[in-house]
Design an enzyme around this catalytic site. Structure first.
Site, PDB file in Angstrom:
ATOM      1  N   SER A 126       0.824  -1.206   0.000  1.00 15.03           N
ATOM      2  CA  SER A 126       0.000   0.000   0.000  1.00 15.03           C
ATOM      3  C   SER A 126       0.858   1.256   0.000  1.00 15.03           C
ATOM      4  O   SER A 126       1.952   1.279   0.568  1.00 15.03           O
ATOM      5  CB  SER A 126      -0.870  -0.034   1.255  1.00 15.03           C
ATOM      6  OG  SER A 126      -1.428   1.218   1.494  1.00 15.03           O
ATOM      7  N   TYR A 151      -1.829  -1.506  11.138  1.00 20.03           N
ATOM      8  CA  TYR A 151      -2.132  -1.977   9.782  1.00 20.03           C
ATOM      9  C   TYR A 151      -0.999  -1.594   8.821  1.00 20.03           C
ATOM     10  O   TYR A 151      -0.456  -2.438   8.102  1.00 20.03           O
ATOM     11  CB  TYR A 151      -3.462  -1.387   9.284  1.00 20.03           C
ATOM     12  CG  TYR A 151      -3.609  -1.469   7.785  1.00 20.03           C
ATOM     13  CD1 TYR A 151      -3.948  -2.670   7.170  1.00 20.03           C
ATOM     14  CD2 TYR A 151      -3.344  -0.355   6.979  1.00 20.03           C
ATOM     15  CE1 TYR A 151      -4.028  -2.758   5.794  1.00 20.03           C
ATOM     16  CE2 TYR A 151      -3.425  -0.441   5.596  1.00 20.03           C
ATOM     17  CZ  TYR A 151      -3.768  -1.641   5.009  1.00 20.03           C
ATOM     18  OH  TYR A 151      -3.840  -1.727   3.652  1.00 20.03           O
ATOM     19  N   LYS A 155       2.050  -3.868   6.602  1.00 22.07           N
ATOM     20  CA  LYS A 155       2.414  -3.792   5.180  1.00 22.07           C
ATOM     21  C   LYS A 155       3.934  -3.643   5.041  1.00 22.07           C
ATOM     22  O   LYS A 155       4.552  -4.274   4.177  1.00 22.07           O
ATOM     23  CB  LYS A 155       1.692  -2.628   4.499  1.00 22.07           C
ATOM     24  CG  LYS A 155       0.195  -2.832   4.350  1.00 22.07           C
ATOM     25  CD  LYS A 155      -0.134  -3.960   3.376  1.00 22.07           C
ATOM     26  CE  LYS A 155      -1.598  -4.343   3.390  1.00 22.07           C
ATOM     27  NZ  LYS A 155      -1.889  -5.617   2.729  1.00 22.07           N
TER      28      LYS A 155
END
Ligand code: UDP
Length: 340
Positions: A126, A151, A155
């Site tokens: 992302s 989160y 990644k």
């Protein structure tokens, strides 16, 4: 011989679109999903679009035995790993849930792939890894910033795990695709985004407000240092995004990688403000949206958009759909959901 691509999280929003594009490009696909954040709607939609009963394995990548069985049952040439939790806010309240699910599942996948003689691994990363960028647009060389949420950290950790594994184990090759803001739906309106509960993301909130499920859209912040005061993002059509995966998989399977671990930005290169997006939605779809300005949302960056030059050149991929087409598809999908 046809190559088989394993799509973990293949019943989800992006996974189902990627599945469709892979089939259309002539690959065989095995979908693996634990249905923790989706139902059968997109799986059934993908089957309808492709006219196939797509192989589906209901399993959790946190279960190493299930991953082992999957690799024993199928000859897998490449894996695209989507299976992960993705709610930024929830990850702040339940960090371990995110670390366990997102990191452990990827460890299991990489270990098993190596044991089975290696694999081409495409990781769904992302643009969040760039944080608040110092220079715009961001290139793959732009520095990653410390993650502002668990989160986002998962990644970064998974990118690093893939990079390090590729370095240590020559049988593993890896590509990380850094997505900007995926929106829209398949033009057939048979697959699309199905958020559970109140949507966190802008476009599902817009479409749900337009259909009457939500009373009013809040635009978070109109005092940002941008032209109209709202945030700038790079909204990428989900079908365009899905096609980038096909190009990346092909590059791996055809041995065209320049390095064993590569990173590509997947965006349009075109910044759009929140206000512009709202107005464009109203215009293309002929609907009036109830919206108001609200305070900034914690953790939002002012502006981020991609420099997609490397993906354009190396993958031969380019975002093609206009924001107008994409927002029309998102609206067609929402209307279809209302009929379900
Ligand atoms: N946004 C908004 N209202 C909403 C949801 C999002 O104004 O109900 C804004 C958000 O502040 C950001 C942009 O829309 O500037 C995109 O947010 P989204 O959550 O879709 O993606 P993000 O860029 O945070 O990954």
């Amino acid at each position: 011989m046809k190559k088989t691509v394993l799509v973990s999280g293949g019943a989800g929003f992006i996974g189902s679109h990627v599945t469709v594009e892979l089939i259309e490009a002539g690959y065989d696909v095995v979908i693996a999903d634990n249905f923790s954040n989706c139902d059968l709607t997109n799986y059934n939609g993908a089957c309808a679009i492709t006219g196939r009963k797509l192989p589906l394995v209901e399993m959790d990548f946190c279960d190493p035995e299930a991953v082992e069985k999957l690799f024993s049952d199928y000859k897998i040439d490449a894996v695209i790993h989507f299976a992960a939790f993705k709610a930024v806010g929830e990850s702040v309240w339940e960090p371990l849930k995110y670390y366990r699910n997102n990191v452990e599942s990827f460890i299991n996948l990489l270990e098993t792939a190596e044991r089975h003689g290696g694999c081409n691994v495409l990781f769904s990363s992302s643009a969040t890894v760039y944080g608040e960028p110092e220079e715009l647009p961001v290139t793959e060389k732009s520095p990653r910033q410390p993650a502002t949420s668990p989160y986002g950290n998962t990644k970064q950790i998974c990118e690093d795990m893939l990079r390090d594994t590729v370095k240590a184990k020559p049988v593993i090759k890896g590509i990380a695709l850094r997505y900007f803001n995926p929106i829209g739906a398949h033009p057939s309106a048979l697959i699309g985004e199905l958020p559970r509960g109140v949507p966190n993301n802008l476009v599902p909130f817009i479409t749900q407000t337009a259909i009457g499920k939500r009373e009013c859209l809040s635009i978070f912040g109109n005092d940002y240092p941008t032209e109209d005061g709202t945030c700038l993002r790079d909204y990428i059509d989900v079908v365009d995004l899905a096609k980038a995966h096909v190009y990346a998989v092909r590059r791996m399977l055809e041995g065209k990688m320049k390095e064993d671990y590569e990173i590509f930005n997947v965006g349009t290169g075109r910044p759009v403000s929140v206000l512009e997006l709202v107005k464009t939605f109203e215009k293309v779809n002929g609907v009036k949206l109830n919206w108001k300005y609200a305070p900034r949302r914690a953790g939002d960056v002012t502006a981020i958009w991609a420099d997609p030059t490397i993906a354009n050149k190396e993958l031969g991929w380019k975002a093609e759909r206009t924001v107008e087409e994409t927002l029309a598809a998102a609206w067609a999908w929402e209307k279809r959901v209302a009929e379900m």
